[in-house]
Design a protein around this motif. Structure first.
Motif, short mmCIF file in Angstrom:
data_model
loop_
_atom_site.label_atom_id
_atom_site.label_comp_id
_atom_site.label_asym_id
_atom_site.label_seq_id
_atom_site.Cartn_x
_atom_site.Cartn_y
_atom_site.Cartn_z
N LEU A 142 92.69 21.57 -67.32
CA LEU A 142 93.69 20.95 -68.19
C LEU A 142 93.15 20.61 -69.57
CD1 LEU A 142 95.39 18.55 -65.62
CD2 LEU A 142 96.10 20.83 -66.28
N LYS A 143 91.89 20.26 -69.65
CA LYS A 143 91.33 19.86 -70.95
C LYS A 143 91.36 21.02 -71.94
CE LYS A 143 87.54 17.45 -73.21
NZ LYS A 143 87.51 18.37 -74.36
N ILE A 176 97.08 10.73 -78.98
CA ILE A 176 97.66 12.07 -79.06
C ILE A 176 97.05 12.97 -78.00
CG2 ILE A 176 97.90 14.11 -80.52
CD1 ILE A 176 97.94 12.16 -82.92
N PHE A 177 95.74 12.90 -77.84
CA PHE A 177 95.10 13.75 -76.83
C PHE A 177 95.60 13.41 -75.43
CE2 PHE A 177 91.81 14.36 -73.59
CZ PHE A 177 91.70 15.73 -73.64
N SER A 178 95.76 12.12 -75.13
CA SER A 178 96.24 11.74 -73.79
C SER A 178 97.67 12.21 -73.58
CB SER A 178 96.15 10.22 -73.58
OG SER A 178 97.00 9.52 -74.47
N PHE A 182 98.18 14.63 -70.28
CA PHE A 182 99.06 14.29 -69.18
C PHE A 182 100.37 15.08 -69.23
CE2 PHE A 182 96.35 10.45 -69.24
CZ PHE A 182 95.87 10.55 -67.94
N GLY A 183 100.73 15.55 -70.42
CA GLY A 183 101.89 16.43 -70.52
C GLY A 183 101.68 17.72 -69.74
N PHE A 184 100.44 18.19 -69.72
CA PHE A 184 100.12 19.37 -68.92
C PHE A 184 99.98 19.01 -67.44
CE2 PHE A 184 98.88 21.34 -72.94
CZ PHE A 184 99.36 22.63 -72.75
N LYS A 185 99.34 17.90 -67.17
CA LYS A 185 99.03 17.52 -65.79
C LYS A 185 100.28 17.36 -64.94
CE LYS A 185 96.34 14.32 -62.99
NZ LYS A 185 95.34 13.23 -62.98
N TYR A 186 101.33 16.79 -65.53
CA TYR A 186 102.53 16.49 -64.75
C TYR A 186 103.68 17.46 -65.00
CZ TYR A 186 100.08 12.21 -63.65
OH TYR A 186 99.14 11.31 -63.22
N ARG A 187 103.41 18.50 -65.74
CA ARG A 187 104.46 19.48 -66.01
C ARG A 187 104.70 20.36 -64.79
NH1 ARG A 187 106.70 21.07 -70.73
NH2 ARG A 187 105.21 19.85 -71.93
N THR A 188 105.95 20.61 -64.47
CA THR A 188 106.26 21.46 -63.31
C THR A 188 106.56 22.89 -63.73
OG1 THR A 188 108.58 20.76 -63.47
CG2 THR A 188 107.16 19.55 -61.95
N SER A 189 106.88 23.10 -65.00
CA SER A 189 107.15 24.46 -65.49
C SER A 189 106.63 24.59 -66.91
CB SER A 189 108.66 24.75 -65.45
OG SER A 189 108.93 25.97 -66.12
N LEU A 190 106.03 25.74 -67.20
CA LEU A 190 105.51 25.98 -68.54
C LEU A 190 106.47 26.81 -69.39
CD1 LEU A 190 101.81 26.82 -67.63
CD2 LEU A 190 102.69 24.68 -68.57
N LYS A 191 107.55 27.28 -68.75
CA LYS A 191 108.46 28.19 -69.45
C LYS A 191 109.08 27.54 -70.69
CE LYS A 191 112.61 31.00 -68.86
NZ LYS A 191 113.72 31.38 -67.95
N ASP A 192 109.61 26.32 -70.53
CA ASP A 192 110.26 25.66 -71.66
C ASP A 192 109.27 25.40 -72.78
OD1 ASP A 192 112.63 25.67 -70.35
OD2 ASP A 192 112.53 23.58 -69.67
N MET A 193 108.04 25.00 -72.42
CA MET A 193 107.05 24.72 -73.45
C MET A 193 106.72 25.97 -74.25
SD MET A 193 103.20 23.23 -73.25
CE MET A 193 102.53 24.88 -73.28
N MET A 194 106.59 27.10 -73.58
CA MET A 194 106.29 28.36 -74.26
C MET A 194 107.43 28.74 -75.20
SD MET A 194 104.60 30.44 -71.07
CE MET A 194 104.33 31.95 -72.00
N GLU A 195 108.65 28.53 -74.74
CA GLU A 195 109.82 28.84 -75.57
C GLU A 195 109.86 27.94 -76.80
OE1 GLU A 195 113.15 28.50 -72.97
OE2 GLU A 195 112.83 30.47 -72.03
N HIS A 196 109.54 26.66 -76.60
CA HIS A 196 109.55 25.72 -77.72
C HIS A 196 108.49 26.09 -78.75
CE1 HIS A 196 111.50 22.39 -75.06
NE2 HIS A 196 112.39 23.20 -75.56
N HIS A 197 107.31 26.44 -78.28
CA HIS A 197 106.25 26.85 -79.21
C HIS A 197 106.67 28.10 -79.98
CE1 HIS A 197 102.35 24.68 -77.81
NE2 HIS A 197 103.37 23.86 -77.83
#
Length: 230
Positions: A142-143, A176-178, A182-197
């Motif tokens: 995660l880091k 900001i780092f935390s 933790f945004g990665f640690k507790y995320r259940t799907s990466l699809k939305d994040m990839m789309e947002h980026h």
């Protein structure tokens, strides 16, 4: 050097050496004479500094000997007598993210307007690196993922050319780092994040400020909702 200034300098010197481990906990402080010689002062300001640190509990007096180093008291921010409880940590994170949402959305809008071609290339490189690192989430690394994602956000902030936003990011790096970690640690799907980026990067390349603002706002809203559900 006045006694007052000397006392302050010696106080800071002792504290710094305790914090960096040069002066070990439960060991004796170097003698007054040795410290005085190092600062080229009399023993009076050294004694004043020691008295101050003893009052704070950082040093402990010993009759006819140098004081013992006790170190800094470990505070429990969530003692029973305090108004904040452990449950408040979740709200602290959400409030921090709301602040970031307002600042970073505006910064992204400014970056779309102000960023040079070279800066856009740097942001895109960070964006592509953040996407490449996502497969590590499933491996528990995660880091590395949060570092890459943080770099993407940082490059956008820098490209806003707004000293206030840049300074804000420099002042709260741990917060900001935390958020990222933790945004990665507790995320259940990466699809939305990839789309947002992708939407953020697309808006920056189009130099569309309003689109960039909405893309970053929606991206951080998704993270806020994640923290509110934890």
């Amino acid at each position: 050097m006045s006694n007052l200034n000397a006392t302050e300098k010696i106080t800071d010197y002792i504290k710094e050496n305790i914090l960096n481990g040069n002066f070990k906990i439960d060991s004796k402080l170097p003698s007054e004479r040795k410290i005085a010689d190092q600062f080229n002062v009399s023993r009076i300001p050294v004694r004043s500094a020691i008295e101050k640190l003893c009052e704070e509990g950082i040093l402990k007096t010993v009759p006819y000997s140098s004081p013992i180093i006790k170190g800094f008291k470990k505070l429990n921010l969530f003692d029973n007598g305090e108004p904040f409880k452990n449950d408040d940590i979740q709200m602290f994170y959400v409030e921090a993210l709301r602040t970031r949402q307002l600042i970073e959305s505006e910064a992204t809008k400014l970056a779309a307007i102000n960023a040079t071609e070279d800066e856009i290339k740097v942001i895109k490189k960070a964006y592509l690196k953040s996407i490449d690192e996502l497969d590590k989430v499933y491996k528990g690394l995660l880091k590395e993922c949060s570092d890459a994602d943080l770099h993407f956000h940082q490059e956008i902030i820098k490209s806003s050319h707004c000293s206030l936003f840049i300074r804000y990011y420099e002042l709260i790096p741990k917060t900001i780092f935390s958020n990222q970690y933790f945004g990665f640690k507790y995320r259940t799907s990466l699809k939305d994040m990839m789309e947002h980026h992708h939407e953020i990067m697309n808006a920056l390349e189009k130099k569309d400020g309003d689109l960039a603002y909405r893309a970053m706002y929606n991206h951080l809203e998704d993270v806020i909702e994640l923290f509110e559900r934890i």
